[in-house]
Design an enzyme around this catalytic site. Structure first.
Site, PDB file in Angstrom:
ATOM      1  N   ASN A   7     100.902  13.898 -24.738  1.00 36.72           N
ATOM      2  CA  ASN A   7     101.498  12.640 -25.199  1.00 36.72           C
ATOM      3  C   ASN A   7     101.800  12.825 -26.682  1.00 36.72           C
ATOM      4  O   ASN A   7     100.924  12.715 -27.527  1.00 36.72           O
ATOM      5  CB  ASN A   7     100.510  11.501 -24.969  1.00 36.72           C
ATOM      6  CG  ASN A   7     101.065  10.165 -25.408  1.00 36.72           C
ATOM      7  OD1 ASN A   7     102.152  10.078 -25.964  1.00 36.72           O
ATOM      8  ND2 ASN A   7     100.299   9.102 -25.160  1.00 36.72           N
ATOM      9  N   ARG A  92     104.341  12.718 -21.354  1.00 38.64           N
ATOM     10  CA  ARG A  92     104.670  11.293 -21.383  1.00 38.64           C
ATOM     11  C   ARG A  92     105.941  11.130 -22.218  1.00 38.64           C
ATOM     12  O   ARG A  92     105.990  11.554 -23.370  1.00 38.64           O
ATOM     13  CB  ARG A  92     103.540  10.508 -22.026  1.00 38.64           C
ATOM     14  CG  ARG A  92     103.882   9.041 -22.119  1.00 38.64           C
ATOM     15  CD  ARG A  92     102.804   8.258 -22.842  1.00 38.64           C
ATOM     16  NE  ARG A  92     103.136   6.857 -22.826  1.00 38.64           N
ATOM     17  CZ  ARG A  92     102.927   6.034 -23.846  1.00 38.64           C
ATOM     18  NH1 ARG A  92     102.375   6.467 -24.952  1.00 38.64           N
ATOM     19  NH2 ARG A  92     103.274   4.768 -23.755  1.00 38.64           N
ATOM     20  N   HIS A 181     104.858   1.111 -20.668  1.00 38.03           N
ATOM     21  CA  HIS A 181     103.514   1.212 -20.081  1.00 38.03           C
ATOM     22  C   HIS A 181     103.600   1.279 -18.554  1.00 38.03           C
ATOM     23  O   HIS A 181     102.642   0.951 -17.855  1.00 38.03           O
ATOM     24  CB  HIS A 181     102.617   0.001 -20.428  1.00 38.03           C
ATOM     25  CG  HIS A 181     102.199  -0.099 -21.861  1.00 38.03           C
ATOM     26  ND1 HIS A 181     101.942  -1.319 -22.468  1.00 38.03           N
ATOM     27  CD2 HIS A 181     101.989   0.844 -22.793  1.00 38.03           C
ATOM     28  CE1 HIS A 181     101.588  -1.109 -23.731  1.00 38.03           C
ATOM     29  NE2 HIS A 181     101.612   0.197 -23.954  1.00 38.03           N
ATOM     30  N   ARG A 242     102.323  -4.870 -33.603  1.00 34.03           N
ATOM     31  CA  ARG A 242     103.662  -5.357 -33.258  1.00 34.03           C
ATOM     32  C   ARG A 242     103.634  -6.856 -32.988  1.00 34.03           C
ATOM     33  O   ARG A 242     102.675  -7.375 -32.424  1.00 34.03           O
ATOM     34  CB  ARG A 242     104.198  -4.654 -32.010  1.00 34.03           C
ATOM     35  CG  ARG A 242     104.495  -3.198 -32.236  1.00 34.03           C
ATOM     36  CD  ARG A 242     105.055  -2.564 -30.965  1.00 34.03           C
ATOM     37  NE  ARG A 242     104.493  -1.236 -30.804  1.00 34.03           N
ATOM     38  CZ  ARG A 242     104.129  -0.707 -29.639  1.00 34.03           C
ATOM     39  NH1 ARG A 242     104.277  -1.379 -28.516  1.00 34.03           N
ATOM     40  NH2 ARG A 242     103.615   0.499 -29.601  1.00 34.03           N
ATOM     41  N   GLU A 385      96.319   6.872 -17.702  1.00 34.48           N
ATOM     42  CA  GLU A 385      97.709   7.332 -17.713  1.00 34.48           C
ATOM     43  C   GLU A 385      97.783   8.855 -17.587  1.00 34.48           C
ATOM     44  O   GLU A 385      98.700   9.380 -16.959  1.00 34.48           O
ATOM     45  CB  GLU A 385      98.390   6.870 -19.005  1.00 34.48           C
ATOM     46  CG  GLU A 385      98.643   5.373 -18.988  1.00 34.48           C
ATOM     47  CD  GLU A 385      98.938   4.805 -20.364  1.00 34.48           C
ATOM     48  OE1 GLU A 385      97.974   4.591 -21.131  1.00 34.48           O
ATOM     49  OE2 GLU A 385     100.102   4.574 -20.671  1.00 34.48           O
TER      50      GLU A 385
END
Ligand code: AMP
Length: 401
Positions: A7, A92, A181, A242, A385
């Site tokens: 990732n 990813r 996601h 965010r 993940e």
């Protein structure tokens, strides 16, 4: 059979070497502060294998160096990545745009397309591309597979994915809700169906991925029908740094009256907003500590976070009509009983509630936190993940053999 999952972010690379069937992790680690100055003696790569941590000190000027150091640490810890036995590398990739909606074997053309999608994800896709390029150079004989964060949301219904702006402008610039996601939402929703003992096609569910980034999804019969993130991962829930949803008029207002240019806007909304913008801290545990000391800004940040989260739960209950499970996952969702309790408070008339003992019990397992007779089960399911990416990569390599 082992898969290396990478990732690659703008200033970090996280990785895991794992066995895709059992999920057993042979080694994992992280390269951090890529391209940043570092104090002598402070580790920039930390590598864990077989219960031991190896570290590398010193600056990492760019991603390729970072991965080279990782490979050296693998060798030092007894795992030779260049030798036999690495079945695939799974990457990813944040934005697949309209082009990529299933795991994809990386070729030169695929890499070029991922790079072209950088216009839609300027903060993410360029770093993903660099990670893939470096891994291809270091492991030329191993198949590389890109797994896209947007893929699970590719089939969102038109009404959910369409922004109400001039349709010609939207079409010309690829503007729609893509969602992110997706690997986590897909993995967790599959685990939920297993936990309920039902076929995924028969389960309507809401998944709340609450980590540093945060997103909600509404899933009907295994297919996503709505999600809170949009063209970029900025929309939706309040996150660590965010903003989530806001009036787009704020952007024009700041540009006209406060001399903000587009970089300053990006910085404000992506890095200096959310919990950090409101309280000064983006880490949820620190936020909770501040709240415990009576910090009013931290309290307000928490209340805004919960307020927004409850809006999405409400919206998705209506979207789905009938809901068979609501699930919390990721760092905050898995570990904060307070968030789970506050998100579900006062909703008994909708069949939603948590049991105080189940909710506060310490566990790392997928579990129920609602009372046994609850109309809508509320669950905690740890996301994974890396495992989902490893499985997707292995399955694709097997299928294309
Ligand atoms: P993630 O992005 O999924 O790794 O989640 C990171 C977020 O989870 C950070 O805001 C952490 O503070 C939060 N988190 C991790 N552990 C806990 C915990 N025990 N209680 C509350 N928040 C936590």
């Amino acid at each position: 059979m082992r898969v290396l999952v990478i990732n690659s972010g703008s200033s970090s690379i996280k990785y895991q070497l794992l066995e895709p069937v059992s999920g057993a992790v042979a080694a994992s680690g992280m390269v951090s502060r890529i391209g940043e100055p570092v104090e002598p003696g402070s580790p920039t790569v930390e590598h864990e294998a077989d219960g031991r941590t190896l570290a590398h000190d010193g600056p990492i000027p760019e991603h390729a160096t970072g991965l080279r150091v990782v490979f050296e640490l693998f060798a030092r810890s007894g795992h030779d990545l260049t030798g036999e036995g690495l079945y695939a590398v799974g990457h990813r990739v944040v934005h697949g745009g309209e082009v990529f909606y299933r795991p994809t074997l990386v070729t030169d053309a695929v890499l070029t397309s991922i790079d072209e999608l950088s216009a839609l994800a300027p903060l993410h896709n360029p770093a993903n591309v660099i990670g893939i390029e470096s891994a291809r150079r270091l492991l030329p004989a191993v198949p590389q597979v890109a797994v896209f964060d947007t893929a699970f949301f590719h089939g969102l219904p038109d009404a959910a994915k369409t922004y109400a702006i001039d349709a010609k402008v939207a079409a010309a610039h690829g503007i729609r809700r893509y969602g992110f996601h997706g690997t986590s939402h897909e993995y967790v929703s599959g685990q939920v169906a297993e936990l309920l003992g039902r076929d995924a096609a028969a389960v309507n569910q809401i998944v709340l991925h609450l980590g540093n980034g945060a997103s909600a999804s509404a899933i009907r019969g295994g297919r996503a029908v709505d999600t809170s993130m949009g063209l970029t991962p900025l929309e939706g829930l309040v996150m660590g740094t965010r903003s989530g949803d806001l009036d787009p008029g704020i952007i024009g207002h700041l540009m006209r009256t406060a001399d903000f240019d587009i970089d300053a806007i990006d910085l404000l909304l992506n890095r200096n907003s959310g919990l950090k913008g409101l309280s000064g801290v983006n880490d949820f545990r620190e936020l909770q500590r501040l709240i415990d000391t009576g910090d009013q800004a931290a309290r307000l940040a928490y209340e805004v976070y919960i307020h927004r989260l409850r809006h999405y739960i409400g919206a998705y209950l209506i979207d789905l009509g009938e809901v068979h499970a609501i699930t919390f996952t990721a760092g905050v969702g898995e570990n904060s009983p307070q968030v789970r309790a506050d998100a579900s408070a006062g909703l008994s008339r909708f069949g939603i509630g948590v049991d105080a003992d189940l909710n506060t019990a310490k566990s790392r397992a997928a579990r129920y936190i609602s009372p046994p007779d609850a109309e809508i089960p509320v669950l905690v399911v740890p996301t994974n993940e890396e495992l989902a990416i490893a499985r997707a990569a292995a399955a694709l390599v097997t299928a294309s053999a």
